[in-house]
Design an enzyme around this catalytic site. Structure first.
Site, short mmCIF file in Angstrom:
data_model
loop_
_atom_site.label_atom_id
_atom_site.label_comp_id
_atom_site.label_asym_id
_atom_site.label_seq_id
_atom_site.Cartn_x
_atom_site.Cartn_y
_atom_site.Cartn_z
N GLY A 10 -46.29 -141.03 -8.60
CA GLY A 10 -46.98 -142.48 -8.95
C GLY A 10 -46.75 -143.98 -8.09
O GLY A 10 -45.73 -143.91 -7.45
N ARG A 73 -50.47 -135.42 -7.73
CA ARG A 73 -51.03 -134.39 -8.01
C ARG A 73 -50.35 -133.36 -6.74
O ARG A 73 -51.28 -132.55 -6.72
CB ARG A 73 -52.15 -133.85 -8.78
CG ARG A 73 -51.80 -133.90 -10.35
CD ARG A 73 -53.48 -133.25 -10.85
NE ARG A 73 -53.28 -131.99 -10.95
CZ ARG A 73 -54.35 -131.48 -12.06
NH1 ARG A 73 -55.33 -132.38 -12.14
NH2 ARG A 73 -54.26 -130.20 -12.79
N ASP A 115 -37.98 -138.72 -6.68
CA ASP A 115 -36.80 -138.10 -7.09
C ASP A 115 -37.83 -136.95 -6.94
O ASP A 115 -37.43 -135.57 -5.79
CB ASP A 115 -36.11 -137.40 -7.66
CG ASP A 115 -36.94 -138.08 -9.87
OD1 ASP A 115 -38.26 -137.98 -9.43
OD2 ASP A 115 -36.57 -136.99 -10.38
N THR A 137 -39.66 -145.76 -7.02
CA THR A 137 -40.07 -145.61 -8.99
C THR A 137 -39.76 -147.05 -9.36
O THR A 137 -38.36 -147.49 -8.87
CB THR A 137 -39.37 -143.72 -8.36
OG1 THR A 137 -39.20 -143.98 -10.55
CG2 THR A 137 -38.20 -143.93 -8.87
N ASP A 139 -38.35 -146.22 -12.30
CA ASP A 139 -37.24 -145.64 -13.17
C ASP A 139 -36.12 -145.81 -12.51
O ASP A 139 -34.94 -145.78 -13.34
CB ASP A 139 -38.01 -144.36 -13.16
CG ASP A 139 -38.97 -143.61 -13.28
OD1 ASP A 139 -39.63 -144.91 -14.41
OD2 ASP A 139 -39.46 -142.56 -13.31
N ASP A 141 -34.16 -144.11 -11.18
CA ASP A 141 -33.19 -142.83 -11.31
C ASP A 141 -32.92 -141.81 -9.72
O ASP A 141 -32.44 -140.86 -9.87
CB ASP A 141 -33.76 -142.37 -11.78
CG ASP A 141 -35.04 -141.77 -11.74
OD1 ASP A 141 -35.96 -141.74 -11.10
OD2 ASP A 141 -36.25 -141.03 -12.34
N ARG A 183 -38.40 -142.49 -17.71
CA ARG A 183 -38.65 -140.78 -17.81
C ARG A 183 -36.76 -140.25 -18.68
O ARG A 183 -37.21 -141.17 -19.35
CB ARG A 183 -39.17 -139.85 -16.41
CG ARG A 183 -40.28 -139.83 -15.86
CD ARG A 183 -40.08 -139.09 -14.99
NE ARG A 183 -41.62 -138.79 -15.05
CZ ARG A 183 -42.57 -138.04 -15.61
NH1 ARG A 183 -42.05 -137.39 -16.44
NH2 ARG A 183 -43.65 -138.08 -15.14
O1 F6P Z 1 -42.25 -141.31 -12.81
C1 F6P Z 1 -42.46 -143.07 -12.79
C2 F6P Z 1 -43.46 -143.20 -13.97
O2 F6P Z 1 -44.23 -144.10 -14.21
C3 F6P Z 1 -42.58 -143.00 -15.63
O3 F6P Z 1 -41.87 -144.04 -15.86
C4 F6P Z 1 -43.83 -142.90 -16.02
O4 F6P Z 1 -43.19 -141.06 -16.64
C5 F6P Z 1 -44.47 -141.10 -15.25
O5 F6P Z 1 -44.48 -142.42 -14.22
C6 F6P Z 1 -45.87 -141.54 -16.01
O6 F6P Z 1 -46.54 -141.55 -15.40
P1 F6P Z 1 -48.36 -141.39 -14.94
O7 F6P Z 1 -48.64 -142.02 -14.09
O8 F6P Z 1 -48.93 -139.70 -14.82
O9 F6P Z 1 -48.39 -141.21 -16.53
#
Ligand code: F6P
Length: 358
Positions: A10, A73, A115, A137, A139, A141, A183
């Site tokens: 992302g 993906r 990660d 990220t 997150d 993490d 997450r």
């Molecule tokens: O890992 C970053 C993040 O924004 C998470 O906090 C969240 O769960 C996820 O990506 C959302 O992903 P997507 O853009 O695939 O909905």
């Protein structure tokens, strides 16, 4: 020397600043730079990359998103492939990715990602690709580093949103539940919840009970306040319960969500108070990076090039105690950093009387 920059997973505010710094630092050394379009998956398309130069990285430090495009993906080891019946299956295309990078004359890769991307980077490094990673990220993490790029901006966006939600909560004497991203780690919820003076903060690291939340809201009411704010991490779990998962596509991480709606109903029933939930979602990842994120992103980008120059391959550039360090990607691959329960931030929340759900 010809390098490729990849923005995996992302997006996050600060990616463009990394691209700019890495490109400028590489060009300064006389190297060539290409940016992979929409991740490694693009290597199987007609236009897999863009040549990066002083012109196309101008003025992007403050821009959100990524000029290269992102794809969650794009895992070469689990590439989704459409079958005849329209369904998808995953195929390991990593050897082809290695070959295609070599065909493009790529000597090394700057992999900017979280990660998942570091896990991929590690596996590609075992196949001979020279990689330097940059931790990205919202997150926060990734293990081995104090902070990842994008986290500071995401927290500021969440804090501002919760501040705004608080004023309407007060006007309507409501309980407002705000679900934030993160997450399986509670960094965004804990930091933005504390900064915005939320009453209840639920994080994945501390399983919650509905009783504990109800008690806190009744306590607030008892002291004469009619509204309350609950900040929940999307990955928070009830004691003996499971993470709320919306779904999973082949080649993608599972999509979390649903906790805020569940809590809205439960809290309304248990407290009798009008309750509403808000999911902040992708706005936490969008828009211009904060000063902090711009700066660490520029620092990370230029350090990644210095690491390649030193032939210090298969390392992740990290910030530790405000100093840049390089650690083996192998040490972070497949792991993730959660909020330590004994951290001073958690203790601060408890000292301030926040309900953490336990
Ligand atoms: O890992 C970053 C993040 O924004 C998470 O906090 C969240 O769960 C996820 O990506 C959302 O992903 P997507 O853009 O695939 O909905």
């Amino acid at each position: 020397m010809r390098i490729a920059i990849n923005t995996g997973g992302g997006d996050a505010p600060g990616l463009n600043a990394v691209i700019r710094a890495a490109t400028k630092a590489a060009l300064k050394r006389g190297w060539e730079v290409i940016g992979l379009k929409n991740g490694y998956g693009s290597l199987f398309t007609d236009k897999p990359y863009v040549e990066l130069n002083h012109d196309n990285v101008r003025g992007i430090t403050m821009q959100g998103g990524t000029i290269l495009g992102a794809a969650n993906r794009g895992n070469p080891f689990e590439m989704p492939v459409k079958q005849e019946d329209g369904s998808y299956t995953s195929v390991d295309k990593s050897d082809e990715v290695v070959q295609k990078l070599s065909d493009l004359g790529v000597d090394a890769v700057v992999a900017i990602g979280g990660d998942g991307s570091m896990h991929i980077a590690h596996k590609l490094s075992l196949k001979g690709i020279k990689i330097v990673g940059v931790p990205k990220t919202i997150d926060n993490d990734i293990v081995g580093c104090d902070v990842t790029l994008g986290f500071d901006t995401a927290c500021s966006i969440a804090t501002e949103a919760i501040d705004r939600i608080s004023t309407t909560a007060e006007s309507h004497q409501r309980v407002m539940i705000v679900e934030v991203m993160g997450r399986y780690a509670g960094w965004i919820a804990l930091h933005s919840g504390l900064a915005s003076a939320a009453d209840v903060i639920l994080i994945p690291e501390i399983p919650f009970t509905l009783d504990s939340i109800t008690k806190k809201i009744q306590e607030i009411e008892h002291y004469g306040r009619e509204h309350a704010i609950i900040v929940v991490a999307e990955g928070a779990k009830q004691k003996n319960g499971d993470t709320f998962v919306k779904g999973k596509q082949i080649g993608q991480a599972e999509q979390l969500g649903g906790l805020a709606q569940y809590l809205e109903k439960e809290i309304m029933e248990r407290t009798g108070k009008e309750t509403r939930s808000v999911i902040l979602g992708h706005q936490q990842r969008g828009g211009s990076p904060s000063t902090f994120d711009r700066l660490i992103s520029l620092r990370f980008g230029s350090e990644a090039i210095r690491a390649l120059e030193d032939k210090d391959y298969n390392k992740l550039v990290v910030m530790k105690q405000n100093e840049l360090k390089r650690i083996p990607i192998a040490d972070v691959a497949g792991k993730f950093k959660t909020v330590p329960l004994g951290s001073d931030t958690v203790m601060t929340a408890r000292d301030l009387g926040k309900c953490l759900g336990d």
